[in-house]
Write a protein that holds these residues in place. Structure first.
Motif, PDB file in Angstrom:
ATOM      1  N   LEU A  29       0.825  -1.211   0.000  1.00 58.40           N
ATOM      2  CA  LEU A  29       0.000   0.000   0.000  1.00 58.40           C
ATOM      3  C   LEU A  29       0.860   1.262   0.000  1.00 58.40           C
ATOM      4  O   LEU A  29       0.555   2.226  -0.717  1.00 58.40           O
ATOM      5  CB  LEU A  29      -0.936   0.009   1.212  1.00 58.40           C
ATOM      6  CG  LEU A  29      -2.177  -0.852   1.082  1.00 58.40           C
ATOM      7  CD1 LEU A  29      -2.903  -0.938   2.412  1.00 58.40           C
ATOM      8  CD2 LEU A  29      -3.097  -0.306   0.018  1.00 58.40           C
ATOM      9  N   GLN A  30       1.923   1.271   0.774  1.00 55.88           N
ATOM     10  CA  GLN A  30       2.806   2.441   0.810  1.00 55.88           C
ATOM     11  C   GLN A  30       3.444   2.684  -0.548  1.00 55.88           C
ATOM     12  O   GLN A  30       3.545   3.828  -0.995  1.00 55.88           O
ATOM     13  CB  GLN A  30       3.895   2.250   1.867  1.00 55.88           C
ATOM     14  CG  GLN A  30       3.401   2.357   3.280  1.00 55.88           C
ATOM     15  CD  GLN A  30       4.465   1.989   4.304  1.00 55.88           C
ATOM     16  OE1 GLN A  30       5.487   1.399   3.964  1.00 55.88           O
ATOM     17  NE2 GLN A  30       4.211   2.322   5.557  1.00 55.88           N
ATOM     18  N   GLN A  31       3.860   1.621  -1.212  1.00 57.03           N
ATOM     19  CA  GLN A  31       4.496   1.772  -2.521  1.00 57.03           C
ATOM     20  C   GLN A  31       3.492   2.214  -3.578  1.00 57.03           C
ATOM     21  O   GLN A  31       3.844   2.964  -4.493  1.00 57.03           O
ATOM     22  CB  GLN A  31       5.175   0.474  -2.928  1.00 57.03           C
ATOM     23  CG  GLN A  31       6.398   0.183  -2.090  1.00 57.03           C
ATOM     24  CD  GLN A  31       7.046  -1.150  -2.443  1.00 57.03           C
ATOM     25  OE1 GLN A  31       6.619  -1.833  -3.355  1.00 57.03           O
ATOM     26  NE2 GLN A  31       8.076  -1.511  -1.699  1.00 57.03           N
ATOM     27  N   ILE A  32       2.265   1.755  -3.471  1.00 59.17           N
ATOM     28  CA  ILE A  32       1.242   2.196  -4.427  1.00 59.17           C
ATOM     29  C   ILE A  32       0.975   3.691  -4.263  1.00 59.17           C
ATOM     30  O   ILE A  32       0.873   4.422  -5.248  1.00 59.17           O
ATOM     31  CB  ILE A  32      -0.066   1.392  -4.250  1.00 59.17           C
ATOM     32  CG1 ILE A  32       0.136  -0.047  -4.707  1.00 59.17           C
ATOM     33  CG2 ILE A  32      -1.213   2.035  -5.017  1.00 59.17           C
ATOM     34  CD1 ILE A  32      -1.019  -0.960  -4.384  1.00 59.17           C
ATOM     35  N   HIS A  33       0.880   4.148  -3.023  1.00 55.30           N
ATOM     36  CA  HIS A  33       0.564   5.555  -2.766  1.00 55.30           C
ATOM     37  C   HIS A  33       1.766   6.483  -2.963  1.00 55.30           C
ATOM     38  O   HIS A  33       1.587   7.691  -3.114  1.00 55.30           O
ATOM     39  CB  HIS A  33       0.011   5.723  -1.357  1.00 55.30           C
ATOM     40  CG  HIS A  33      -1.308   5.040  -1.163  1.00 55.30           C
ATOM     41  ND1 HIS A  33      -2.414   5.300  -1.936  1.00 55.30           N
ATOM     42  CD2 HIS A  33      -1.696   4.087  -0.284  1.00 55.30           C
ATOM     43  CE1 HIS A  33      -3.420   4.550  -1.556  1.00 55.30           C
ATOM     44  NE2 HIS A  33      -3.014   3.796  -0.544  1.00 55.30           N
ATOM     45  N   ALA A  34       2.970   5.937  -2.979  1.00 53.25           N
ATOM     46  CA  ALA A  34       4.166   6.769  -3.103  1.00 53.25           C
ATOM     47  C   ALA A  34       4.380   7.310  -4.515  1.00 53.25           C
ATOM     48  O   ALA A  34       5.008   8.348  -4.690  1.00 53.25           O
ATOM     49  CB  ALA A  34       5.398   5.970  -2.672  1.00 53.25           C
ATOM     50  N   PHE A  35       3.860   6.628  -5.509  1.00 55.09           N
ATOM     51  CA  PHE A  35       4.086   7.018  -6.896  1.00 55.09           C
ATOM     52  C   PHE A  35       2.755   7.194  -7.614  1.00 55.09           C
ATOM     53  O   PHE A  35       1.744   6.631  -7.207  1.00 55.09           O
ATOM     54  CB  PHE A  35       4.921   5.950  -7.615  1.00 55.09           C
ATOM     55  CG  PHE A  35       6.291   5.784  -7.021  1.00 55.09           C
ATOM     56  CD1 PHE A  35       7.308   6.659  -7.352  1.00 55.09           C
ATOM     57  CD2 PHE A  35       6.554   4.762  -6.132  1.00 55.09           C
ATOM     58  CE1 PHE A  35       8.567   6.522  -6.797  1.00 55.09           C
ATOM     59  CE2 PHE A  35       7.813   4.606  -5.572  1.00 55.09           C
ATOM     60  CZ  PHE A  35       8.823   5.495  -5.905  1.00 55.09           C
ATOM     61  N   PRO A  36       2.741   7.942  -8.742  1.00 54.12           N
ATOM     62  CA  PRO A  36       1.495   8.158  -9.475  1.00 54.12           C
ATOM     63  C   PRO A  36       0.986   6.881 -10.155  1.00 54.12           C
ATOM     64  O   PRO A  36       1.759   5.979 -10.475  1.00 54.12           O
ATOM     65  CB  PRO A  36       1.856   9.225 -10.507  1.00 54.12           C
ATOM     66  CG  PRO A  36       3.323   9.127 -10.669  1.00 54.12           C
ATOM     67  CD  PRO A  36       3.865   8.651  -9.351  1.00 54.12           C
ATOM     68  N   ASP A  37      -0.314   6.846 -10.369  1.00 52.06           N
ATOM     69  CA  ASP A  37      -0.945   5.732 -11.077  1.00 52.06           C
ATOM     70  C   ASP A  37      -0.532   5.796 -12.550  1.00 52.06           C
ATOM     71  O   ASP A  37      -0.609   6.862 -13.160  1.00 52.06           O
ATOM     72  CB  ASP A  37      -2.463   5.847 -10.935  1.00 52.06           C
ATOM     73  CG  ASP A  37      -3.216   4.653 -11.477  1.00 52.06           C
ATOM     74  OD1 ASP A  37      -2.575   3.751 -12.055  1.00 52.06           O
ATOM     75  OD2 ASP A  37      -4.438   4.612 -11.315  1.00 52.06           O
TER      76      ASP A  37
END
Length: 89
Positions: A29-37
């Protein structure tokens, strides 16, 4: 829906039920939220390609924790149907 959105939804729900893998789910979850989609980035750019690769790596990690991609779910269902058909059921 994008793969990042699917991963986010899955990880948030799995985080509440799977206490055993809580640390790994939190990292995903942290890695998903750290960078743009990737779906929000311009097509064909290096940024989008890198973001897509990052999401693919996260999906591979998530698959080891029980995540099932849409394509994998479809292939699984088709395999079941083919097996039942070949058995005459």
């Amino acid at each position: 829906m994008s793969m990042a959105t699917d991963l986010t939804i899955w990880a948030e729900s799995a985080l509440q039920t799977d206490k055993k893998h809580q640390r790994e789910l939190t990292r995903i979850l942290q890695q998903i939220h750290a960078f743009p989609d990737p779906s929000g980035l311009p097509v064909g750019t290096t940024q989008r390609l890198l973001a897509e690769k990052r999401i693919q790596r996260l999906a591979a990690k998530a698959e080891s924790l029980g995540f099932e991609t849409t394509g994998k779910a479809i292939r699984k269902e088709l395999g079941k149907e083919l097996a039942l058909h070949s058995l005459g059921l």
